[in-house]
Each structure stands twice: as C-alpha cells, then as structure tokens.
Motif scaffolding. Structure first.
Motif, PDB file in Angstrom:
ATOM      1  N   PHE A  78       7.605 -10.302 -17.310  1.00 22.50           N
ATOM      2  CA  PHE A  78       6.394 -10.653 -18.038  1.00 22.50           C
ATOM      3  C   PHE A  78       5.231  -9.732 -17.668  1.00 22.50           C
ATOM      4  O   PHE A  78       4.063 -10.148 -17.686  1.00 22.50           O
ATOM      5  CB  PHE A  78       6.018 -12.114 -17.765  1.00 22.50           C
ATOM      6  CG  PHE A  78       7.113 -13.082 -18.086  1.00 22.50           C
ATOM      7  CD1 PHE A  78       7.677 -13.125 -19.349  1.00 22.50           C
ATOM      8  CD2 PHE A  78       7.602 -13.947 -17.113  1.00 22.50           C
ATOM      9  CE1 PHE A  78       8.699 -14.019 -19.651  1.00 22.50           C
ATOM     10  CE2 PHE A  78       8.619 -14.836 -17.404  1.00 22.50           C
ATOM     11  CZ  PHE A  78       9.176 -14.875 -18.674  1.00 22.50           C
ATOM     12  N   ALA A  79       5.538  -8.483 -17.361  1.00 22.68           N
ATOM     13  CA  ALA A  79       4.499  -7.516 -16.997  1.00 22.68           C
ATOM     14  C   ALA A  79       3.481  -7.366 -18.127  1.00 22.68           C
ATOM     15  O   ALA A  79       3.844  -7.317 -19.310  1.00 22.68           O
ATOM     16  CB  ALA A  79       5.130  -6.168 -16.676  1.00 22.68           C
ATOM     17  N   GLY A  80       2.210  -7.293 -17.743  1.00 23.32           N
ATOM     18  CA  GLY A  80       1.143  -7.127 -18.724  1.00 23.32           C
ATOM     19  C   GLY A  80       0.513  -8.427 -19.183  1.00 23.32           C
ATOM     20  O   GLY A  80      -0.524  -8.402 -19.861  1.00 23.32           O
ATOM     21  N   ARG A  81       1.080  -9.545 -18.808  1.00 22.32           N
ATOM     22  CA  ARG A  81       0.513 -10.824 -19.241  1.00 22.32           C
ATOM     23  C   ARG A  81      -0.513 -11.334 -18.215  1.00 22.32           C
ATOM     24  O   ARG A  81      -0.400 -11.092 -17.028  1.00 22.32           O
ATOM     25  CB  ARG A  81       1.607 -11.874 -19.424  1.00 22.32           C
ATOM     26  CG  ARG A  81       2.600 -11.517 -20.511  1.00 22.32           C
ATOM     27  CD  ARG A  81       3.425 -12.713 -20.906  1.00 22.32           C
ATOM     28  NE  ARG A  81       4.604 -12.312 -21.683  1.00 22.32           N
ATOM     29  CZ  ARG A  81       5.480 -13.152 -22.217  1.00 22.32           C
ATOM     30  NH1 ARG A  81       5.324 -14.459 -22.034  1.00 22.32           N
ATOM     31  NH2 ARG A  81       6.508 -12.700 -22.894  1.00 22.32           N
ATOM     32  N   GLU A  82      -1.484 -12.068 -18.739  1.00 23.73           N
ATOM     33  CA  GLU A  82      -2.484 -12.672 -17.869  1.00 23.73           C
ATOM     34  C   GLU A  82      -1.934 -13.930 -17.206  1.00 23.73           C
ATOM     35  O   GLU A  82      -1.058 -14.612 -17.748  1.00 23.73           O
ATOM     36  CB  GLU A  82      -3.739 -13.028 -18.658  1.00 23.73           C
ATOM     37  CG  GLU A  82      -4.645 -11.848 -18.979  1.00 23.73           C
ATOM     38  CD  GLU A  82      -5.972 -12.310 -19.543  1.00 23.73           C
ATOM     39  OE1 GLU A  82      -7.023 -12.010 -18.924  1.00 23.73           O
ATOM     40  OE2 GLU A  82      -5.963 -12.981 -20.587  1.00 23.73           O
ATOM     41  N   TYR A  83      -2.495 -14.238 -16.054  1.00 24.48           N
ATOM     42  CA  TYR A  83      -2.150 -15.471 -15.363  1.00 24.48           C
ATOM     43  C   TYR A  83      -3.377 -15.984 -14.612  1.00 24.48           C
ATOM     44  O   TYR A  83      -4.340 -15.261 -14.405  1.00 24.48           O
ATOM     45  CB  TYR A  83      -0.977 -15.262 -14.397  1.00 24.48           C
ATOM     46  CG  TYR A  83      -1.285 -14.387 -13.203  1.00 24.48           C
ATOM     47  CD1 TYR A  83      -1.705 -14.932 -11.987  1.00 24.48           C
ATOM     48  CD2 TYR A  83      -1.142 -13.002 -13.277  1.00 24.48           C
ATOM     49  CE1 TYR A  83      -1.978 -14.129 -10.897  1.00 24.48           C
ATOM     50  CE2 TYR A  83      -1.408 -12.191 -12.193  1.00 24.48           C
ATOM     51  CZ  TYR A  83      -1.829 -12.766 -10.998  1.00 24.48           C
ATOM     52  OH  TYR A  83      -2.102 -11.965  -9.916  1.00 24.48           O
ATOM     53  N   ALA A  84      -3.300 -17.266 -14.205  1.00 30.85           N
ATOM     54  CA  ALA A  84      -4.346 -17.946 -13.423  1.00 30.85           C
ATOM     55  C   ALA A  84      -5.535 -18.334 -14.310  1.00 30.85           C
ATOM     56  O   ALA A  84      -5.588 -18.002 -15.499  1.00 30.85           O
ATOM     57  CB  ALA A  84      -4.809 -17.092 -12.241  1.00 30.85           C
ATOM     58  N   GLY A  85      -6.477 -19.036 -13.709  1.00 33.31           N
ATOM     59  CA  GLY A  85      -7.653 -19.528 -14.425  1.00 33.31           C
ATOM     60  C   GLY A  85      -7.588 -21.009 -14.753  1.00 33.31           C
ATOM     61  O   GLY A  85      -8.607 -21.666 -14.855  1.00 33.31           O
ATOM     62  N   GLY A  86      -6.353 -21.532 -14.956  1.00 36.95           N
ATOM     63  CA  GLY A  86      -6.223 -22.956 -15.244  1.00 36.95           C
ATOM     64  C   GLY A  86      -6.502 -23.789 -14.012  1.00 36.95           C
ATOM     65  O   GLY A  86      -6.205 -23.374 -12.885  1.00 36.95           O
TER      66      GLY A  86
END
Length: 375
Positions: free
Chosen positions: A71-79
């Motif tokens: 899943f390279a390139g995807r955003e994560y975190a913040g939730g």
C-alpha cells in the motif's frame, strides 16, 4: 511492550482460574492483561509506530513510503477514538478518503489498520485479502472470537443464545476478550481463523450478520441471528447503505451495550505521530493575567505618578557653601585673607582654627623678644 506470547500466557492463566471457580484468583488474573501494544511498519527502514489499547489516536497524517509495501503511497493516521465508531455498513467510519461509497479499493488508513476483507468480489475488499497480507497486517492475521456470558446475576435478562462474534486482527482480539471478561463478565474464549470463503461446515460470519463496524471497518461485531439484507452482495451494498432493525431479543440488551461500549473505549489505536503539546493549567493562566495587571499598575505609577528626582538634590550633596570646612593643614589662611576674600561668611569651625593659629603666632613672637640681645 506485550508480546503475543506473554498475552497468550496470561490469557491461558485467566481461563484456567475461571474454570477453577476461585473468585479471588479470577479478580487478580483479570488484571493480568491491562493493555496491549504492537507496531505498524510504514517504511522499509522504520522501526514503526506503536499501536496501543486505550490510546486516543489522532495526530497528523503521514504516507507509507516503502516501495515494497503493498500500500505504498497511501496516507495513514489522523483518526482518533472520537470517530472510531462506524455503522452496519462495510466501509463506514472513515474520517477521510471515503468519497467513493461503492468500494474500499485504494482508500487510506485513518486508523492505521486496514479493513477486514469479505473475500474476492465484495466491495473492493480483494486487495486486503490473502495470507501474504496477513503477514504484514498490523496486529497479525484476521481471526474471529465469540463473546458470551453466563453471569445471570450481572445480566439477568441475557439469553443462552446471546452470542456475538468479533472479527479483527489477532492482537486486538486477544486484548478485547481479556477486557470483556474483566468489564462485562464475558466467558473466556480463544480465537479461530477467519475465512469467509470456506465451504466447510465451520460457521463463519457473513457481511449481513454485522451489527457494528469499528476503526475504519478493520474490526467488527456480528450476531448470527441478524440478517441485514442491505449488506447482501445481491443488494449492491454501499458504504452508507441502510440497515434492518436488530432482533427484538438483543435490541435492549444491557450485555450488548457493555460489549459495544468497551470496544469503543479500549480497542487499540495508533499513538499520535505528534504528541499533544503541554498546555498551561487554568491556575497558571490566571496567575499570569493577574501578575501582568499588577505589573502594569506599578509601572504606570512609577513613570507617571511618582516623585521627580530632578527637584530634590542628593542627600550627600552640599546645600550651602558655608558648610564647607577648608583643609587648614594644607592651606594656611590668615584673617587678613579672609577679610579681603569675596567668599561668604566663614563657619565657626574656621574661626576657632584661625584663633588657634593667631595664639601660636603671639607665643612665638614673645619668645623671639626674650632672645633679643640689646646692643
């Protein structure tokens, strides 16, 4: 940090004492698993980020940068924990990145954990399915675990068929059952592998059995006697589809409320990437305000209302020339000089000194007269 082995060992101990029926030992062992931690690895060279039970989550977003990561390139975190609750629809509970309600394909990971998968062909969940992905899934591979209770004193209205099933990663399942045993008096149980594509007689939950999704659809609670027809593949489900009411036997269940509230409060989330900044306490803020006001008042009084130094001479400065006593040892002043000088009247101290000089002069003149030889 708790390893899976330590969690499992503590859990087995909890099961053993529960079967032995010793209430005091059960109480102590229920506290053996108070928290769990594991890691999410977003890059090939990163040591990862900590995922913790009871964490508030949140923080800024980041991007998976490892080229070899699926899943390279995807955003994560913040939730955060405030938006951990979804609905009965697969793909619900996303705080961002959910503009396409027909599929979960290509979505970011607001709560770091990627969604559970119902197998190929169901709402784009194919890319989250497979044994190879389970090796990388934060918290370990997907499993299922039954949640029930036999404590009719705590839950007098619970039925013998009130059995729920949790779906999620291994670490989250192991922690949640230990917490549910402690908080909701659930029966200790062990997880099993989750495989919605199986054709064997082993009972597996289906999308239409889900009564609640959590954490961006990476965790779910199901009830076998619930049949939400909106979630059937033939109904072309979306991430915001409707749902049928819960069965009457569980719609007001106090045990179900306890299970749901406990999952919402303690399900593991990733710790914030940027820890919250320390804030001043209300008392400190009030102290600063009061001190600033008093400081301004004092400064105003000194500058505008206080006495002026220019009108008052220094206390050690001479105020009158007549108070100066000349140094007669280094400078001999005669009365004649004093009379002819334009200086102001001399002080009494000077007059006394001058009389002394005059007396000595007369004595010396008298001696000289005695020593004169008359011819």
């Amino acid at each position: 940090m708790h390893s899976y082995a330590s969690v499992l060992a503590a859990f087995i101990g909890l099961v053993g004492v529960a079967q032995a029926g010793s209430s005091s030992c059960v109480a102590s062992n229920k506290k053996a698993i108070a928290a769990v931690r594991f890691r999410f690895i977003p890059t090939a060279i990163s040591t990862g980020h900590t995922v913790s039970s009871w964490s508030d989550g949140g923080g800024h977003r980041a991007t998976i940068t490892a080229d070899a990561h699926p899943f390279a390139g995807r955003e994560y975190a913040g939730g955060n924990r405030g938006n951990i609750i979804g609905s009965k629809a697969y793909g619900s509970g996303y705080s961002y990145g959910a503009s396409d309600v027909t599929t979960l394909k290509g979505r970011p990971f607001p709560h770091v954990m990627w969604p559970i998968s119902w197998g190929p062909g169901y709402m784009g969940g194919d890319e989250y399915w497979g044994s190879e992905l389970d090796l990388l899934r934060p918290g370990g591979g997907l499993g299922i675990l039954n949640v029930s209770t036999t404590d009719t004193n705590k839950w007098p209205r619970v039925g013998s068929d009130e059995i729920y099933t949790m779906i999620g990663d291994k670490e989250s399942l192991m922690f949640m059952i230990s917490d549910l045993v402690r908080v909701c008096h659930a029966v200790p149980a062990m997880p099993r592998k989750f495989d919605p594509t199986t054709t064997t007689m082993v009972t597996q939950p289906r999308p239409e059995n889900v009564i609640q999704y959590y954490r961006s659809s990476s965790f779910a609670l199901t009830y076998a006697k619930y049949n939400n027809t909106f979630a059937l593949p033939s109904s072309n489900p979306t991430t915001n589809h409707g749902s049928v009411p819960l069965p009457a036997s569980i719609i007001d269940s106090a045990f179900l409320r306890c299970v749901n509230d406990t999952i919402r409060a303690s399900l593991p989330l990733m710790d914030p990437l940027d820890p919250p900044k320390k804030k001043l306490s209300p008392g400190a803020i009030a102290g600063i305000c009061v001190g600033s006001i008093f400081g301004a008042i004092i400064l105003f009084w000194c500058c505008c209302l206080g006495p002026s130094d220019s009108s008052t001479p220094p206390t050690d400065a001479p105020t009158d020339a007549t108070t100066i006593v000349p140094n007669t040892e280094s400078e001999q002043v005669t009365p004649e000089d004093a009379k002819n000088a334009s200086a102001p009247e001399l002080s009494p101290a000077y007059n006394e000194k001058n009389d002394e000089v005059k007396s000595k002069k007369q004595e010396e003149d008298a001696k000289e007269e005695q020593n004169v030889v008359w011819v």
